[in-house]
Each structure stands twice: as structure tokens, then as C-alpha cells.
Motif scaffolding. Structure first.
Motif, short mmCIF file in Angstrom:
data_model
loop_
_atom_site.label_atom_id
_atom_site.label_comp_id
_atom_site.label_asym_id
_atom_site.label_seq_id
_atom_site.Cartn_x
_atom_site.Cartn_y
_atom_site.Cartn_z
N ALA A 1 0.84 -1.19 0.00
CA ALA A 1 0.00 0.00 0.00
C ALA A 1 0.88 1.24 0.00
O ALA A 1 1.95 1.26 0.59
N GLN A 2 0.41 2.25 -0.69
CA GLN A 2 1.16 3.49 -0.78
C GLN A 2 0.78 4.38 0.40
O GLN A 2 -0.37 4.41 0.83
N THR A 3 1.75 5.13 0.88
CA THR A 3 1.51 6.06 1.98
C THR A 3 1.77 7.47 1.50
O THR A 3 2.80 7.74 0.89
N VAL A 4 0.81 8.34 1.77
CA VAL A 4 0.93 9.75 1.41
C VAL A 4 0.86 10.57 2.69
O VAL A 4 -0.10 10.42 3.47
N THR A 5 1.84 11.42 2.90
CA THR A 5 1.92 12.19 4.15
C THR A 5 1.88 13.68 3.88
O THR A 5 2.69 14.21 3.10
N GLN A 6 0.95 14.34 4.51
CA GLN A 6 0.89 15.80 4.49
C GLN A 6 1.12 16.25 5.93
O GLN A 6 0.28 16.02 6.79
N SER A 7 2.23 16.87 6.17
CA SER A 7 2.67 17.15 7.54
C SER A 7 2.11 18.44 8.12
O SER A 7 2.32 18.73 9.30
N GLN A 8 1.42 19.23 7.30
CA GLN A 8 0.90 20.52 7.77
C GLN A 8 -0.63 20.45 7.86
O GLN A 8 -1.30 20.56 6.84
N PRO A 9 -1.19 20.29 9.02
CA PRO A 9 -2.65 20.20 9.12
C PRO A 9 -3.35 21.51 8.71
O PRO A 9 -4.41 21.48 8.10
N GLU A 10 -2.72 22.65 9.06
CA GLU A 10 -3.34 23.93 8.76
C GLU A 10 -2.29 24.95 8.34
O GLU A 10 -1.17 24.94 8.85
N MET A 11 -2.68 25.83 7.42
CA MET A 11 -1.81 26.93 7.02
C MET A 11 -2.68 28.16 6.78
O MET A 11 -3.83 28.05 6.35
N SER A 12 -2.07 29.32 7.05
CA SER A 12 -2.77 30.57 6.85
C SER A 12 -1.88 31.48 6.00
O SER A 12 -0.66 31.50 6.18
N VAL A 13 -2.51 32.22 5.08
CA VAL A 13 -1.74 33.07 4.18
C VAL A 13 -2.52 34.35 3.92
O VAL A 13 -3.77 34.34 3.87
N GLN A 14 -1.80 35.44 3.77
CA GLN A 14 -2.42 36.71 3.45
C GLN A 14 -2.78 36.72 1.97
O GLN A 14 -2.05 36.17 1.12
N GLU A 15 -3.89 37.35 1.68
CA GLU A 15 -4.31 37.51 0.29
C GLU A 15 -3.16 38.11 -0.52
O GLU A 15 -2.47 39.02 -0.07
N ALA A 16 -2.97 37.57 -1.75
CA ALA A 16 -1.94 37.99 -2.70
C ALA A 16 -0.55 37.41 -2.40
O ALA A 16 0.36 37.58 -3.21
N GLU A 17 -0.39 36.76 -1.25
CA GLU A 17 0.88 36.15 -0.92
C GLU A 17 0.94 34.73 -1.49
O GLU A 17 -0.01 34.23 -2.09
N THR A 18 2.08 34.10 -1.25
CA THR A 18 2.32 32.74 -1.75
C THR A 18 2.38 31.77 -0.59
O THR A 18 2.91 32.10 0.49
N VAL A 19 1.83 30.59 -0.79
CA VAL A 19 1.87 29.54 0.23
C VAL A 19 2.29 28.24 -0.44
O VAL A 19 1.91 27.97 -1.59
N THR A 20 3.06 27.46 0.28
CA THR A 20 3.52 26.17 -0.24
C THR A 20 3.10 25.05 0.70
O THR A 20 3.37 25.09 1.90
N LEU A 21 2.45 24.04 0.13
CA LEU A 21 1.98 22.88 0.88
C LEU A 21 2.89 21.69 0.59
O LEU A 21 3.22 21.44 -0.58
N CYS A 23 4.04 17.60 0.64
CA CYS A 23 3.51 16.25 0.51
C CYS A 23 4.67 15.31 0.24
O CYS A 23 5.52 15.59 -0.62
N THR A 24 4.73 14.25 0.99
CA THR A 24 5.71 13.20 0.70
C THR A 24 4.96 11.88 0.56
O THR A 24 3.84 11.73 1.06
N TYR A 25 5.58 10.95 -0.13
CA TYR A 25 4.92 9.68 -0.38
C TYR A 25 5.94 8.56 -0.33
O TYR A 25 7.15 8.79 -0.48
N ASP A 26 5.45 7.39 -0.12
CA ASP A 26 6.31 6.22 -0.01
C ASP A 26 5.84 5.19 -1.03
O ASP A 26 4.68 4.77 -1.00
N THR A 27 6.73 4.82 -1.92
CA THR A 27 6.39 3.83 -2.93
C THR A 27 7.64 3.15 -3.45
O THR A 27 8.72 3.75 -3.43
#
Lengths: 114, 114
Positions: A1-21, A23-27
Motif C-alpha cells: 500500500a502506498q503512503t501519502v503524508t501531508q505534515s501541515q494540518p493547517e496553514m494561513s496566508v495573506q491575500e496575494a501572498e504565496t503559500v507552499t503545501l 507532501c511526501t509519499y512512499d512507494t
């Protein structure tokens, strides 16, 4: 089975700014697809972007782009010029080329502040 | 939007009762899927179908059964609902089940088991 991990439960960003989410995976597969889905408060699941593992070029869809690092098994999503309508939960997902099933991470809730 | 209709949209039922959720598609896609969404777990695959009367289990199939007697309809049945099956259920479709044919989702069914 493949595992997908998102380590950031929540993020907040100001309008017009940039945000990066992140994701890592195991395969052990060499050929696969990676996806980012967006789920706004309406509950609808919307495909944002798709990356094929054999393509070295990072996928881009308007303000959404990915940084795909195959050796590191990392697949981050960058949202540029964030808009209020980007407020949603974002899911990273994996599908092996020889499989028919999509495996999801736990999701990251993004809130865009005015 | 892909032609996917889930019914009902919301349902409240009592422990021990049978429940059937319906997914109807108008896209004539071969692959259909049932996922459940729970906080902290993302979406997890319950069952999927790769053709009429052809189904297979996903990672959380215990307590669920499915049927597909027509291309357009995929039914999910909880034989005897339990409180742990309180969740949001999503149906998805794919033309080929491959990563080059991404999954498209219905709007979900919120099921509450009391």
C-alpha cells in the motif's frame, strides 16, 4: 500500500501572498501519478493539478504549480497570488501506473486572510 | 462538472439499520469508486468497480458491500450501520482507472449513525 503524508494540518496566508503545501509519499513503484485536489467548504472535490512521474518538468496550472522531487519522493504545491477563493482543504494523492486506486494524504486546511 | 449524482445528500439513521447509498453517472465511465472522508484520515477507499458486476475491496471495506448491475449505477450498502460508519461518503468515476484519466468526484453524502 502506498503512503501519502501531508505534515501541515493547517496553514494561513495573506491575500496575494504565496503559500507552499508539502507532501511526501512512499512507494517502490517507478511509474506513477501524483495529484492535488482542492475541497472548498462546499465539500466538492476539485482536481487542481496532476504530475506524471516520468516527466521531469513540474506541472503548472495558472497560479498553481508543483515542485516534484522524485528521488526525495516529495510533491509540494505552491499557490501564488492567493485569493480568498483558495480557502479550502487540499489533498495530495498518489496512483501507481499499474493500479486503479487513488491514495490520499490527510489534507491541509488553507485559510486565505483578507 | 462530471455527471455524477449521489443520493441522498444527507442521511441520519440508527445503529443496526441497513443503509444504501447510490451513485449515478452519465459519463459511461468504466471505473467507479466509493471513498469515505474522516478528519485526520483524508479519503480512504472502501470499494471500487472496474465494470458491471466487477468489484474489488479497498482498504476499509469491512462492514460495507457494493453492487454494480448497470454501468451508470454503483451502490454502497451498510448491512448494519454502526456509529463508526458516521462519515462523509464520496463516489468517484474514472474513464480508464489510470492516472491519465483522473478521478472525478460526486458531491458526497453525509451519513450520521446515531
Amino acid at each position: 500500500a502506498q503512503t501519502v503524508t501531508q505534515s501541515q494540518p493547517e496553514m494561513s496566508v495573506q491575500e496575494a501572498e504565496t503559500v507552499t503545501l508539502s507532501c511526501t509519499y512512499d512507494t517502490s513503484e517507478n511509474n506513477y501519478y501524483l495529484f492535488w485536489y482542492k475541497q472548498p467548504p462546499s465539500r466538492q472535490m476539485i482536481l487542481v493539478i496532476r504530475q506524471e512521474a516520468y516527466k521531469q518538468q513540474n506541472a503548472t496550472e495558472n497560479r498553481f504549480s508543483v515542485n516534484f522531487q522524485k528521488a526525495a519522493k516529495s510533491f509540494s504545491l505552491k499557490i501564488s497570488d492567493s485569493q480568498l477563493g483558495d480557502t479550502a482543504m487540499y489533498f495530495c494523492a498518489f496512483m501507481a501506473s499499474n493500479d486503479y486506486k487513488l491514495s490520499f494524504g490527510a489534507g491541509t486546511t488553507v485559510t486565505v486572510r483578507a | 462538472d462530471a455527471g455524477i449524482t449521489q443520493s441522498p445528500r444527507h442521511k441520519v439513521t440508527e445503529t443496526g439499520t441497513p443503509v444504501t447509498l447510490r451513485c449515478h453517472q452519465t459519463e459511461n465511465h468504466r471505473y467507479m469508486y466509493w471513498y469515505r472522508q474522516d478528519p485526520g484520515h483524508g479519503l480512504r477507499l472502501i470499494h471500487y468497480s472496474y465494470g458491471v458486476k466487477d468489484t474489488d475491496k479497498g482498504e476499509v471495506s469491512d462492514g460495507y458491500s457494493v453492487s454494480r448491475s448497470k454501468t451508470e449505477d454503483f451502490l454502497l450498502t451498510l448491512e448494519s450501520a454502526t456509529s463508526s460508519q458516521t462519515s462523509v461518503y464520496f463516489c468517484a468515476i474514472s474513464e480508464s482507472g489510470q492516472g491519465n484519466s483522473p478521478l472525478h468526484f460526486g458531491n458526497g453524502t453525509r451519513l450520521t449513525v446515531t
